[in-house]
Scaffold this active site. Structure first.
Site, short mmCIF file in Angstrom:
data_model
loop_
_atom_site.label_atom_id
_atom_site.label_comp_id
_atom_site.label_asym_id
_atom_site.label_seq_id
_atom_site.Cartn_x
_atom_site.Cartn_y
_atom_site.Cartn_z
CB CYS A 71 -0.99 -0.02 1.16
SG CYS A 71 -2.38 1.13 0.94
CE LYS A 97 -10.19 4.84 3.52
NZ LYS A 97 -10.46 4.81 4.98
CB SER A 146 -8.34 0.88 3.33
OG SER A 146 -8.71 1.93 4.19
CG HIS A 205 -4.08 -2.86 3.14
ND1 HIS A 205 -2.91 -2.82 3.86
CD2 HIS A 205 -4.41 -1.57 2.86
CE1 HIS A 205 -2.53 -1.55 4.02
NE2 HIS A 205 -3.42 -0.79 3.42
CD GLU A 254 -1.92 -6.20 4.79
OE1 GLU A 254 -1.95 -5.01 5.16
OE2 GLU A 254 -1.84 -6.54 3.59
NE ARG A 306 -10.40 5.18 11.87
CZ ARG A 306 -9.51 4.73 10.98
NH1 ARG A 306 -8.48 3.99 11.38
NH2 ARG A 306 -9.66 4.99 9.69
#
Length: 305
Positions: free
Chosen positions: A142, A163, A192, A235, A237, A249
């Site tokens: 990333c 985003k 992300s 990502h 992972e 969040r």
């Protein structure tokens, strides 16, 4: 085969509960075998979560892996205790004399800043330059991929209109790429990020080859000719609930945030999201470790150039 990590690392208990074969340092010293030495430069603020995610993937292959954790000395972590860093992490000064079969440079939540304004940029540049002669293959993730493309090849990042947030379908640009050997024709990857890289800029660099991409998420995987450097813009992972935690969040903080695409069942954030990328993530890291690290690295790491 197992992944060798420090006996008391929090990830050890989590991985053992998931039936990931973890070998303690105590047991490892009794075995007559040279494990692959993998260095994880963890730039993420939630270091315990991140080290567990990567340990899970590295420990799910037939190869024995010895993991070394590193953090930047020029940045003080606000989310990880000093005790944890002192117990389990090294700084670059402590390992610069070593050589490694492989290295992972994680993402980091600093993409809103120009590279040169990142607090640890100079240190990261030194590490990336060092990796050229001390690491067989480096896996950039990333923002780490954007940083590597910028430092090594002058390829900049650009701001996205919205985003890139969710799980996106990808395909291999080169069907015979060994990094994607065994992959389905279409595979899912979490993204992300607020920034991206330009495909045309990458294609203009003769040393680089785009291996996989997404119609919506753009370039996903890039490698140098010999695979000494690999750049991954997503990502793979991530845990099943990582994007949910990011979404919750931002909602709690009153920040504008779209639902992650292709993630919640029926786009209902109260429902548990399934992991639709786990098998491809494990295969990606298995292929990297096998073809670009194990098959390529010299048995005697002192011969690495």
């Amino acid at each position: 085969m197992p992944i060798k990590i420090p006996n008391e690392l929090p990830a050890a208990r989590t991985l053992a509960e998931e039936n990931i074969f973890v070998m303690s340092e105590t047991r490892a010293v009794t075995q007559d075998i040279r494990p692959l030495k993998i260095l994880l430069l963890n730039l993420m603020p939630t270091k315990v979560v991140t080290e567990t995610q990567f340990s899970r993937l590295l420990g799910n292959t037939p190869l024995q892996v010895e993991l070394t954790l590193m953090h930047t000395k020029s940045h003080q972590s606000k989310n990880t205790s000093e005790e944890h860093l002192l117990a389990f992490y090294s700084t670059f000064d402590e390992i610069r004399h070593c050589k490694f079969d492989g290295m992972i440079i994680t993402g980091a939540p600093v993409e809103h800043l120009p590279f040169e304004e990142v607090e640890y940029w100079d240190e990261l540049c030194e590490i990336m330059e060092w990796s050229l002669t001390h690491v067989q293959s480096t896996f950039h993730i990333c923002w780490g991929a954007q940083a590597g493309l910028y430092y090594h090849f002058g390829i900049g990042k650009y701001q996205l209109d919205r985003k890139m947030f969710g799980i996106f379908p990808h395909t291999a640009d080169h069907k015979k790429s060994i990094l994607f050997r065994g992959f389905d024709d279409v595979f899912m990857v979490p993204h992300s990020r607020h920034t991206g890289v330009d495909r045309a800029e990458i294609e203009a660099v003769p040393e680089l080859k785009i291996l996989a991409s997404s119609p919506e998420a753009g370039v996903f995987a890039v490698k140098t000719q010999e695979g000494r450097q690999i750049f991954i813009t997503g990502h793979p992972e991530y845990d099943a609930d990582t994007l949910k935690k990011e979404y919750d969040r931002d909602v709690a903080a009153g920040k504008p945030i779209d639902l992650p695409k292709n993630y919640f069942p029926d786009n209902d954030p109260t429902r548990e999201p399934p992991a639709t990328w786990r098998s491809s993530a494990n295969l990606l890291y298995s292929n990297w470790l096998n073809y670009f690290v194990y098959q390529a690295t010299p048995f005697d790491l002192d011969r690495l150039q």
